[in-house]
Design a protein around this motif. Structure first.
Motif, PDB file in Angstrom:
ATOM      1  N   PRO A  67      -1.376   8.657  -5.751  1.00  0.00           N
ATOM      2  CA  PRO A  67      -1.759   9.322  -4.509  1.00  0.00           C
ATOM      3  C   PRO A  67      -3.163   9.456  -4.354  1.00  0.00           C
ATOM      4  CG  PRO A  67       0.097  10.496  -5.680  1.00  0.00           C
ATOM      5  CD  PRO A  67      -0.214   9.353  -6.614  1.00  0.00           C
ATOM      6  N   ASP A  68      -3.545   9.353  -3.263  1.00  0.00           N
ATOM      7  CA  ASP A  68      -5.093   9.434  -2.693  1.00  0.00           C
ATOM      8  C   ASP A  68      -5.865   8.214  -3.201  1.00  0.00           C
ATOM      9  OD1 ASP A  68      -4.378  11.752  -1.473  1.00  0.00           O
ATOM     10  OD2 ASP A  68      -4.576  12.863  -3.183  1.00  0.00           O
ATOM     11  N   ASP A  88       0.947  -1.326  -0.108  1.00  0.00           N
ATOM     12  CA  ASP A  88       0.237  -0.007  -0.042  1.00  0.00           C
ATOM     13  C   ASP A  88       0.862   1.169   0.081  1.00  0.00           C
ATOM     14  OD1 ASP A  88       1.044  -0.470   2.576  1.00  0.00           O
ATOM     15  OD2 ASP A  88      -0.976   0.032   3.630  1.00  0.00           O
ATOM     16  N   GLU A  89       1.941   1.238   0.610  1.00  0.00           N
ATOM     17  CA  GLU A  89       2.943   2.298   0.583  1.00  0.00           C
ATOM     18  C   GLU A  89       3.596   2.563  -0.767  1.00  0.00           C
ATOM     19  OE1 GLU A  89       6.069   1.717   3.294  1.00  0.00           O
ATOM     20  OE2 GLU A  89       4.942   2.200   5.297  1.00  0.00           O
ATOM     21  N   ALA A  94       0.690   4.299  -2.491  1.00  0.00           N
ATOM     22  CA  ALA A  94       0.383   5.544  -2.084  1.00  0.00           C
ATOM     23  C   ALA A  94       1.120   6.646  -2.786  1.00  0.00           C
ATOM     24  CB  ALA A  94       0.592   5.911  -0.709  1.00  0.00           C
TER      25      ALA A  94
END
Length: 264
Positions: A130-131, A122-123, A126
């Motif tokens: 983004p978002d 998930d990092e 991200a």
């Protein structure tokens, strides 16, 4: 990408004795156990690197698959074997070396489209998108071609997305001591799990796509258990198979979350 896994075992790819310096990665752990990296990397694919006809699985990811000039050779190598081997891919992004996330995403999604199994944190998502909801991105990536996209969600949780359904699991809770190595441990167990159920190889591609949810769930549960053990260790020290089962006496979580069929 420094190994190829063949029917007769694991063979190291040719080394390189011509670099002008040794590549380094320096990790500085913060108060929460996270470890931002500083890199000094020189990268190309050594001459003589090739995948043999008996190779049944190829894994690549991270800097090797994005950083020039080596990335083009990695892509060509994966493309050359994508119809004959199982391709596993982990973007494992390194923002300090991958430049603009929009450009990096283009390169990454080209390899996603060739892969059978993708693991992306998930990092990573991200930074790349983004978002965005990481599970929604996983759904989009499955549509590009992979049989399975697996997203570790931090701690020791993960979701697996296929064309037919989504599976979420979580390992028993453990105190996070060190994050370095947890992702690598997760990925190693994922590839090992595919091997355990005899899914690597082009002849197994249809079987992989139609695998029962119980098979995928079992692999996913093993992956998050391995990650949980790694997270609880004070140094980057991936667990061995004999270490599995140590989490069973810890606080249970939502590892019994039912599968969610996908619609549309």
């Amino acid at each position: 990408m420094d190994r190829r896994i063949g029917e007769s075992g694991t063979t190291l790819m040719p080394g390189n004795a011509g670099a002008t310096s040794t590549s380094t990665a320096t990790a500085r752990r913060d108060a929460e156990g996270a470890a931002p990296y500083d890199f000094d990397v020189e990268w190309w694919v050594p001459e003589g690197s090739a995948v043999t006809p008996t190779t049944v699985a190829v894994h690549t990811g991270s800097i090797a698959a994005v950083r020039k000039p080596g990335a083009a050779a990695v892509y060509a190598l994966v493309t050359s074997r994508s119809t004959a081997t199982t391709i596993t891919y982990d973007p494992n992004v390194c923002p300090a070396l991958m430049g603009d996330p929009v450009d990096a995403r283009r390169s990454i999604e080209k390899l996603v489209a060739l892969a059978d199994v993708v693991k992306v944190s998930d990092e990573d998502l991200a930074w790349l998108v983004p978002d965005a909801d990481p599970v929604e991105v996983a759904r989009d990536w499955v549509a590009l071609g992979p049989a399975i996209v697996i997203v570790p969600l931090g701690g020791a949780r993960a979701v697996a997305v296929t064309a037919a359904r989504e599976m979420r699991v979580a390992a028993p809770r453990r105190h996070v001591v060190e994050t370095v190595g947890a992702g690598d441990s997760f990925r190693g167990e994922l590839i090992g799990g595919l091997w355990d159920v005899q899914l690597p190889g082009a002849i197994c591609r249809d079987t992989l796509r139609s695998s029962a949810s119980s098979t995928i769930r079992h692999m996913l549960e093993r992956c998050v258990e391995v990650a949980a053990i790694a997270l609880a260790r004070p140094v980057a020290n991936p667990p061995c198979r004999r270490d599995l089962g140590q989490t069973t006496s810890l606080t249970p979580t939502d590892s019994s979350i039912p599968d969610k069929p996908r619609s549309g």
